[in-house]
Every structure is written in structure tokens, then in C-alpha cells.
Design a protein around this motif. Structure first.
Motif, mmCIF file in Angstrom:
data_model
loop_
_atom_site.group_PDB
_atom_site.id
_atom_site.type_symbol
_atom_site.label_atom_id
_atom_site.label_comp_id
_atom_site.label_asym_id
_atom_site.label_seq_id
_atom_site.Cartn_x
_atom_site.Cartn_y
_atom_site.Cartn_z
ATOM 1 N N THR A 85 -6.994 -4.336 3.430
ATOM 2 C CA THR A 85 -5.895 -3.727 2.656
ATOM 3 C C THR A 85 -6.447 -3.086 1.388
ATOM 4 O OG1 THR A 85 -4.142 -5.139 3.497
ATOM 5 C CG2 THR A 85 -3.794 -4.224 1.336
ATOM 6 N N VAL A 103 -5.156 -10.466 2.199
ATOM 7 C CA VAL A 103 -5.857 -11.751 2.106
ATOM 8 C C VAL A 103 -5.293 -12.722 3.140
ATOM 9 C CG1 VAL A 103 -6.200 -13.772 0.622
ATOM 10 C CG2 VAL A 103 -6.568 -11.459 -0.298
ATOM 11 N N GLY A 117 -8.926 -9.428 -5.653
ATOM 12 C CA GLY A 117 -8.026 -10.425 -6.243
ATOM 13 C C GLY A 117 -6.959 -10.783 -5.237
ATOM 14 N N SER A 171 3.521 -13.549 -3.214
ATOM 15 C CA SER A 171 2.678 -13.118 -2.094
ATOM 16 C C SER A 171 2.508 -14.208 -1.046
ATOM 17 C CB SER A 171 1.305 -12.711 -2.629
ATOM 18 O OG SER A 171 0.461 -12.371 -1.545
ATOM 19 N N ASP A 225 -0.067 -14.605 0.396
ATOM 20 C CA ASP A 225 -1.449 -15.102 0.242
ATOM 21 C C ASP A 225 -1.452 -16.563 -0.206
ATOM 22 O OD1 ASP A 225 -2.220 -12.509 0.805
ATOM 23 O OD2 ASP A 225 -2.964 -12.059 -1.215
ATOM 24 N N PHE A 258 -8.955 -10.955 -13.279
ATOM 25 C CA PHE A 258 -9.294 -9.807 -12.451
ATOM 26 C C PHE A 258 -10.164 -8.813 -13.215
ATOM 27 C CE2 PHE A 258 -8.121 -6.026 -9.760
ATOM 28 C CZ PHE A 258 -8.586 -6.511 -8.561
HETATM 29 N N1 PSU Z 1 -7.740 -7.102 -4.118
HETATM 30 C C1 PSU Z 1 -7.987 -5.864 -4.620
HETATM 31 N N2 PSU Z 1 -7.169 -4.848 -4.208
HETATM 32 C C2 PSU Z 1 -6.150 -5.042 -3.288
HETATM 33 C C3 PSU Z 1 -5.895 -6.345 -2.771
HETATM 34 C C4 PSU Z 1 -6.722 -7.342 -3.225
HETATM 35 O O1 PSU Z 1 -8.922 -5.688 -5.428
HETATM 36 O O2 PSU Z 1 -5.476 -4.081 -2.926
HETATM 37 C C5 PSU Z 1 -4.770 -6.587 -1.757
HETATM 38 C C6 PSU Z 1 -5.073 -7.837 -0.935
HETATM 39 O O3 PSU Z 1 -5.092 -7.455 0.415
HETATM 40 C C7 PSU Z 1 -3.938 -8.791 -1.212
HETATM 41 C C8 PSU Z 1 -2.817 -7.833 -1.441
HETATM 42 O O4 PSU Z 1 -3.716 -9.699 -0.155
HETATM 43 O O5 PSU Z 1 -3.445 -6.826 -2.272
HETATM 44 C C9 PSU Z 1 -1.623 -8.514 -2.089
HETATM 45 O O6 PSU Z 1 -0.453 -7.824 -1.761
HETATM 46 P P1 PSU Z 1 0.983 -8.473 -2.033
HETATM 47 O O7 PSU Z 1 1.049 -8.641 -3.521
HETATM 48 O O8 PSU Z 1 1.990 -7.460 -1.532
HETATM 49 O O9 PSU Z 1 1.041 -9.764 -1.280
#
Ligand code: PSU
Ligand code: MN
Length: 305
Positions: A32, A111, A130, A145, A147, A194
Motif C-alpha cells: 500500500t 500492514v 508506519g 485502523s 492494523d 514517524f
Molecule cells: N507506511 C507508510 N506509508 C503508508 C502506509 C504505511 O510509510 O502509506 C500504509 C500502510 O499500508 C498502513 C496504511 O497499513 O497506510 C494504514 O491505512 P489506514 O489508516 O486506512 O488503516
């Protein structure tokens, strides 16, 4: 390792399969960050560089993604290139990973989805930028998330630079604690943020080298404690952006997102792109540096295991 039922949907690259069969160190990588987290061509350069770093450290990289309905564990150069250039592919988490497979679609794995695929393939260590977490304003938006739930249930070590600073780091740490996810800060007493080395929050746990992290993981497994382990690895000093400088970009991006009505899966990609624009590209340079730093540590942990 791969269950027979999953085999029909999965392609494990030959190099990855042979490393796993010989019990050599393997590090999973998400996609992603490639499809939604960074613009082309920096996303492709980052993805290739991170794989090279893992090889330099003596481990085998396994970038995970869904291509035309196939769960790929390890990508060819051509597949990585196509993924980095693709527009409009899905952002796949636990809720929709299987949907992309059953419908023959393509997407980057978050993630959460990457942890699922890594565990299916028998890969214990995964490097990212992150993790996702509890968004600011979650008390009204309920945006937390997937995650975090995945870390609670799937036994993979996730090496990150902490939770992205666009999130509410304090609430993210609270949820991780409730779900029983250990958060180990590598070599520091403060939780990183981060792009910045320091958040206002103390490190829940601290370990100073890869061998100790591997030992901790094995000890949890010996006790039958299921679930993942989050490693928060502070970005190198030379690459960091000070937290007070980032705070302005984050607040401005957030306000703009609210005004444009951005919600759901679009929030994180939107904020990352907006912050890149507001910081004149600096946030992207730091994001790439921290992913590289995490890949190096992940390879060392995989070797220790
Ligand atoms: N780390 C980065 N850039 C990103 C991500 C992580 O440096 O784009 C992604 C990861 O795939 C993580 C996602 O799981 O962003 C989180 O998305 P959300 O907040 O919609 O769960
Ligand atoms: Mn979300």
C-alpha cells in the motif's frame, strides 16, 4: 507452511520459497505504501532500494501484493514496476483481501493484509514505514485502523517508525496495550513519531538490538501468547523532521481533509499526499529514509530468529 486451501490463490516467488524451505531469513514488505503512500516514480525507487538493503543484510525480501487476483509473495521487477505505476488499484486490508482474489482484482496490501499473507507463507518479520492506528478525532469518526486488530491476532514482528504522526499516537498506544500488543522502541526511551524521532510519549518497552527483539518474540511464543509485536524504530537523526515543524503541516492537511469531506480508506493516502505538498517534498524524503532504516533492522531480526 502455506495451507493447501490458500495455495490455490497464492504465488510464492521461487527465491522466497527456497529461502523459507532452507530456513534462511526472509523479510516481508507491504505494497500500500507503493500504490497509495508515495507518488511515482519515488515509490518504485523506494521499493527496489528497500529490497536491495534487505539483500545487503543477507536476507531475502518478499514484497506482498495482489496482482490480477493472485496473492503474490515476492514480486518480479516487472510486477513491481506495474504496481508502482498503476492508478486506481485497491487498498487491501483484512476486510477486502479475499475480495480482490475472488474477483480477480489488483491492489496494494496494508500492514494488516501483509501480516496475514506473511503469516500464511511462514514469514515472521515484516518491515514498513508506519502502521495505521487511531485517527485524530476518532471519538466522533470511529476511524481506527484494522492494523491494530491484526497486530493483536497475527504472530508477525512488524518493524515500523511507530504510528504515523497524522494519528493520535497516545490513543493508538492505549489500544495496542488493551489488545496485548507489545510496543518495543529500538534503542530509545521515547516513542518515535514517524517523521520525527520523538513523540511526547514514553516507550512502552525498550530493546537495543535485533537479537534481543528476536529473543523476546521467541519467549512470547514459548508461553503460547499469540499475536504480533510492534517494533518502533526511530528515523535516523540526519533524516528526521522536527516534530514542531511537522505539527503545522499535519494540522493544515487535516483541516483541508475535513473541508473536502475525506473519510474512510482515503484519509491516510490523502494526508500523506497533502503533507508532501505542504512540506515541499521533505516528508517524502524522510518517509523513504525511515522505511530503509526499518528494512535494515528487520533483516537483522530475521537473521537472529
Ligand atoms: N507506511 C507508510 N506509508 C503508508 C502506509 C504505511 O510509510 O502509506 C500504509 C500502510 O499500508 C498502513 C496504511 O497499513 O497506510 C494504514 O491505512 P489506514 O489508516 O486506512 O488503516
Ligand atoms: Mn481508517
Amino acid at each position: 507452511m502455506l495451507p493447501d486451501t490458500a495455495r490455490a490463490f497464492t504465488d510464492i516467488q521461487a527465491e522466497v520459497a527456497s529461502a523459507l524451505a532452507q530456513k534462511k531469513p526472509v523479510v516481508a514488505l507491504e505494497s500500500t505504501i507503493v500504490t497509495h503512500g508515495m507518488p511515482y516514480p519515488q515509490n518504485e525507487q523506494m521499493a527496489a532500494r528497500v529490497e536491495a538493503i534487505i539483500r545487503e543484510e543477507g536476507a531475502t525480501p518478499a514484497t506482498i501484493a495482489v496482482v490480477d487476483g493472485r496473492l503474490k509473495v515476492g514480486l518480479s521487477d516487472a510486477e513491481r514496476h506495474n504496481l508502482a505505476r498503476s492508478k486506481g488499484v485497491m487498498k487491501l486490508s483484512r476486510a477486502d483481501l479475499a475480495f480482490a482474489l475472488s474477483e480477480g482484482l489488483s491492489g496494494g496490501t496494508t500492514v494488516a493484509a501483509t501480516m496475514i499473507a506473511a503469516d500464511l507463507a511462514g514469514i515472521a518479520v515484516f518491515a514498513t514505514g508506519g502502521i495505521g492506528g487511531v485517527h485524530k478525532g476518532a471519538e466522533t469518526s470511529f476511524d481506527v485502523s484494522a492494523d491494530l486488530d491484526e497486530l493483536a491476532r497475527t504472530p508477525v514482528i512488524v518493524v515500523s517508525a511507530g504510528a504515523k504522526a497524522i494519528l493520535d499516537i497516545e490513543k493508538t498506544l492505549e489500544v495496542l496495550e488493551t489488545r496485548g500488543v507489545p510496543v518495543v522502541v529500538h534503542g530509545a526511551d521515547i516513542m518515535p513519531a514517524f517523521w520525527s524521532r520523538q513523540s511526547p510519549h514514553p516507550a512502552p518497552l525498550r530493546l537495543d538490538d535485533a537479537a534481543a527483539i528476536a529473543r523476546f518474540h521467541r519467549t512470547r511464543q514459548a508461553l503460547g501468547i499469540r499475536g504480533g509485536l510492534l517494533v518502533a524504530n526511530p528515523v535516523p537523526e540526519a533524516d528526521e523532521i522536527a516534530a514542531d515543524r511537522m505539527a503545522g503541516f499535519i494540522a493544515d492537511a487535516q483541516a483541508q481533509g475535513v473541508k473536502e469531506g475525506i473519510s474512510g480508506k482515503r484519509v491516510t493516502p490523502y494526508l500523506l499526499a497533502k503533507i508532501l505538498e505542504l512540506s515541499g517534498g521533505a516528508s517524502l524524503t524522510t518517509n523513504i529514509a525511515l522505511v530503509e532504516n526499518n528494512a535494515r533492522l528487520a533483516a537483522k531480526i530475521a537473521a537472529s530468529l
